[in-house]
Write a protein that holds these residues in place. Sequence first.
Motif, PDB file in Angstrom:
ATOM      1  N   ILE A 278       0.840  -1.200   0.000  1.00 53.52           N
ATOM      2  CA  ILE A 278       0.000   0.000   0.000  1.00 53.52           C
ATOM      3  C   ILE A 278       0.874   1.250   0.000  1.00 53.52           C
ATOM      4  O   ILE A 278       0.630   2.202  -0.750  1.00 53.52           O
ATOM      5  CB  ILE A 278      -0.940   0.011   1.223  1.00 53.52           C
ATOM      6  CG1 ILE A 278      -1.839  -1.221   1.228  1.00 53.52           C
ATOM      7  CG2 ILE A 278      -1.804   1.274   1.207  1.00 53.52           C
ATOM      8  CD1 ILE A 278      -2.738  -1.315   2.439  1.00 53.52           C
ATOM      9  N   SER A 279       1.903   1.260   0.844  1.00 55.67           N
ATOM     10  CA  SER A 279       2.796   2.427   0.916  1.00 55.67           C
ATOM     11  C   SER A 279       3.460   2.692  -0.425  1.00 55.67           C
ATOM     12  O   SER A 279       3.607   3.853  -0.847  1.00 55.67           O
ATOM     13  CB  SER A 279       3.863   2.202   1.990  1.00 55.67           C
ATOM     14  OG  SER A 279       3.290   2.095   3.269  1.00 55.67           O
ATOM     15  N   LEU A 280       3.851   1.633  -1.112  1.00 54.74           N
ATOM     16  CA  LEU A 280       4.505   1.808  -2.406  1.00 54.74           C
ATOM     17  C   LEU A 280       3.524   2.257  -3.481  1.00 54.74           C
ATOM     18  O   LEU A 280       3.891   3.019  -4.382  1.00 54.74           O
ATOM     19  CB  LEU A 280       5.205   0.517  -2.818  1.00 54.74           C
ATOM     20  CG  LEU A 280       6.492   0.245  -2.040  1.00 54.74           C
ATOM     21  CD1 LEU A 280       6.937  -1.202  -2.213  1.00 54.74           C
ATOM     22  CD2 LEU A 280       7.604   1.192  -2.491  1.00 54.74           C
ATOM     23  N   ILE A 281       2.284   1.816  -3.388  1.00 56.22           N
ATOM     24  CA  ILE A 281       1.256   2.317  -4.307  1.00 56.22           C
ATOM     25  C   ILE A 281       1.080   3.823  -4.118  1.00 56.22           C
ATOM     26  O   ILE A 281       0.997   4.591  -5.089  1.00 56.22           O
ATOM     27  CB  ILE A 281      -0.081   1.582  -4.092  1.00 56.22           C
ATOM     28  CG1 ILE A 281       0.022   0.138  -4.614  1.00 56.22           C
ATOM     29  CG2 ILE A 281      -1.232   2.309  -4.788  1.00 56.22           C
ATOM     30  CD1 ILE A 281      -1.176  -0.723  -4.269  1.00 56.22           C
ATOM     31  N   LEU A 282       1.049   4.243  -2.853  1.00 60.68           N
ATOM     32  CA  LEU A 282       0.929   5.668  -2.557  1.00 60.68           C
ATOM     33  C   LEU A 282       2.160   6.430  -3.039  1.00 60.68           C
ATOM     34  O   LEU A 282       2.054   7.545  -3.559  1.00 60.68           O
ATOM     35  CB  LEU A 282       0.731   5.869  -1.054  1.00 60.68           C
ATOM     36  CG  LEU A 282      -0.530   5.226  -0.463  1.00 60.68           C
ATOM     37  CD1 LEU A 282      -0.563   5.381   1.051  1.00 60.68           C
ATOM     38  CD2 LEU A 282      -1.786   5.838  -1.082  1.00 60.68           C
ATOM     39  N   GLN A 283       3.331   5.829  -2.879  1.00 60.03           N
ATOM     40  CA  GLN A 283       4.545   6.453  -3.396  1.00 60.03           C
ATOM     41  C   GLN A 283       4.512   6.522  -4.914  1.00 60.03           C
ATOM     42  O   GLN A 283       5.042   7.448  -5.523  1.00 60.03           O
ATOM     43  CB  GLN A 283       5.786   5.691  -2.940  1.00 60.03           C
ATOM     44  CG  GLN A 283       7.094   6.400  -3.287  1.00 60.03           C
ATOM     45  CD  GLN A 283       8.310   5.697  -2.721  1.00 60.03           C
ATOM     46  OE1 GLN A 283       8.203   4.875  -1.822  1.00 60.03           O
ATOM     47  NE2 GLN A 283       9.470   6.025  -3.247  1.00 60.03           N
ATOM     48  N   GLY A 284       3.869   5.522  -5.534  1.00 61.80           N
ATOM     49  CA  GLY A 284       3.710   5.538  -6.982  1.00 61.80           C
ATOM     50  C   GLY A 284       2.907   6.737  -7.453  1.00 61.80           C
ATOM     51  O   GLY A 284       3.198   7.313  -8.507  1.00 61.80           O
ATOM     52  N   ILE A 285       1.907   7.127  -6.669  1.00 63.61           N
ATOM     53  CA  ILE A 285       1.136   8.326  -7.013  1.00 63.61           C
ATOM     54  C   ILE A 285       2.021   9.562  -6.904  1.00 63.61           C
ATOM     55  O   ILE A 285       2.048  10.422  -7.795  1.00 63.61           O
ATOM     56  CB  ILE A 285      -0.092   8.461  -6.099  1.00 63.61           C
ATOM     57  CG1 ILE A 285      -1.021   7.257  -6.273  1.00 63.61           C
ATOM     58  CG2 ILE A 285      -0.852   9.755  -6.410  1.00 63.61           C
ATOM     59  CD1 ILE A 285      -2.174   7.219  -5.287  1.00 63.61           C
ATOM     60  N   GLY A 286       2.767   9.649  -5.789  1.00 64.55           N
ATOM     61  CA  GLY A 286       3.629  10.805  -5.590  1.00 64.55           C
ATOM     62  C   GLY A 286       4.718  10.905  -6.633  1.00 64.55           C
ATOM     63  O   GLY A 286       4.944  11.967  -7.232  1.00 64.55           O
ATOM     64  N   ASP A 287       5.422   9.794  -6.887  1.00 65.62           N
ATOM     65  CA  ASP A 287       6.518   9.826  -7.846  1.00 65.62           C
ATOM     66  C   ASP A 287       6.022   9.862  -9.288  1.00 65.62           C
ATOM     67  O   ASP A 287       6.717  10.353 -10.185  1.00 65.62           O
ATOM     68  CB  ASP A 287       7.426   8.610  -7.641  1.00 65.62           C
ATOM     69  CG  ASP A 287       8.308   8.768  -6.404  1.00 65.62           C
ATOM     70  OD1 ASP A 287       8.101   9.740  -5.651  1.00 65.62           O
ATOM     71  OD2 ASP A 287       9.197   7.935  -6.190  1.00 65.62           O
ATOM     72  N   GLY A 288       4.822   9.334  -9.520  1.00 64.03           N
ATOM     73  CA  GLY A 288       4.248   9.423 -10.862  1.00 64.03           C
ATOM     74  C   GLY A 288       3.864  10.847 -11.216  1.00 64.03           C
ATOM     75  O   GLY A 288       3.976  11.260 -12.382  1.00 64.03           O
TER      76      GLY A 288
END
Length: 456
Positions: A278-288
């Motif tokens: 979940i944390s990495l999915i959220l980071q994916g939004i930020g870094d995307g």
Amino acid sequence: MNINKQDVRIFFRYVLPSIFSFALSGIYSIVDGYFIGNRLGDAGLSAVTIVYPIVAFIQAVGTGLGMGGAIYFSIERARGQDKEANRLIAIANWLMLGFSVLLTTLVLFYNAPMLKLLGASGNMLPLAQEYIIIISFGTGLQIFGTGLVPFIRNLGGSSFAMISMVSGFATNIVFDYLFVWVWEQGMTGAALATVLGQGLTMLFALAYLFRKGRFTMKIHLDQVLPATSSVVRVGLAPFGLAMSPNISLMIINRFSASYGGESAIAVYACIAYMISIISLILQGIGDGSQPLISRFYGEDNHRQLRSTQGLAYGFSLLLAFASCLILYVSRSQIGILFGTSVEVNQEVSAILPIFLVSVPFVAISRITTSGFYASQRVVLSYLLIFIEPVLMLVFMLILPPLFGGQIMIWWCTVFARILCAVLACGMAVSVKKRYLMEGKQYENSTNPKCNLKNPV
């Protein structure tokens, strides 16, 4: 906030492939745990969990160096400074090469004290050493595999970045199955599978950059220090964001070893794997969204900068709540997935809802942090990244002895993340007011540099 359909279209064009890529990187972390847990049981699963912060550190170094270079690359390119943009690619490559050599040496020769510091003992120590020694030989593949991907995204290749991640992930699964289950190579086989998967991702990334004519290591000596300073100054933030959950993991494992023993570490291993996705999915939004934020920041396009950030907050909270619902419904099956004992699986099912409380707060913190470093507000991002593990450590030193031992270890994590999100909200409101004041002159004008039909 003025968000139009074109803003939404461009946002998802960048963010969706990034989310998928980061979700895969999260599954990367649980694949070895799945195969090892089902072959070697609780001891093997605990050993993989103990050693994972070292693996995560290596990958976070690549992420930090790549992101630090890519953010400045995007900003300079948006300002029309193409030569300066290329210098940042070159210095990022040199830094990744240097850290690959350094970390390979350190992990290879000092893995035993590192693992003991992380809490490895008894049967866990030799298993963890077997795993990390193989990982150390593939350090360069992992650093370049994670470090080159941000440049691909900032060149408009989010979909290709996703393809490279998918290919590496599929390779990892195939070799995990062969090495661990078919050929019974245990921890060594799992580590080899991880290294080979990251190596394939690196090859895909190199092929893309060469095709675009953007891979370079040419930089004048007098430009090395200022370029290095720029990359490292910004790169510390994404590095810290990638490492923060693993710092938390180390803290929790150390305190759990004292209060709950090996079974508590195995319980948190299962929970940590799920929460990390979940944390990495959220980071994916930020870094995307980072290439867009950096671009609009470089162009002084305040309207679309705020629009992108608003979309990032809304979408991250939506996915956070959806993920919590899925994990809550399936909580009784998570331990079984990793081959744990019946007792550990029951504890996982009972404890997981505590950690789900913190997930929406993590969404707020991560999007705020990535927005700060994407727009060069690195001091604010540092504060948000590193205050969470500090708060967690303080709470764990004080609360468990007074109010309930191991159960309070779990709650300390939640308390720290809630406070961190409150701080993030306050900082975001302050920065937003400044944006509004600075952006008034842009609201009713068209910026000639901004052309969404041809994104960076």
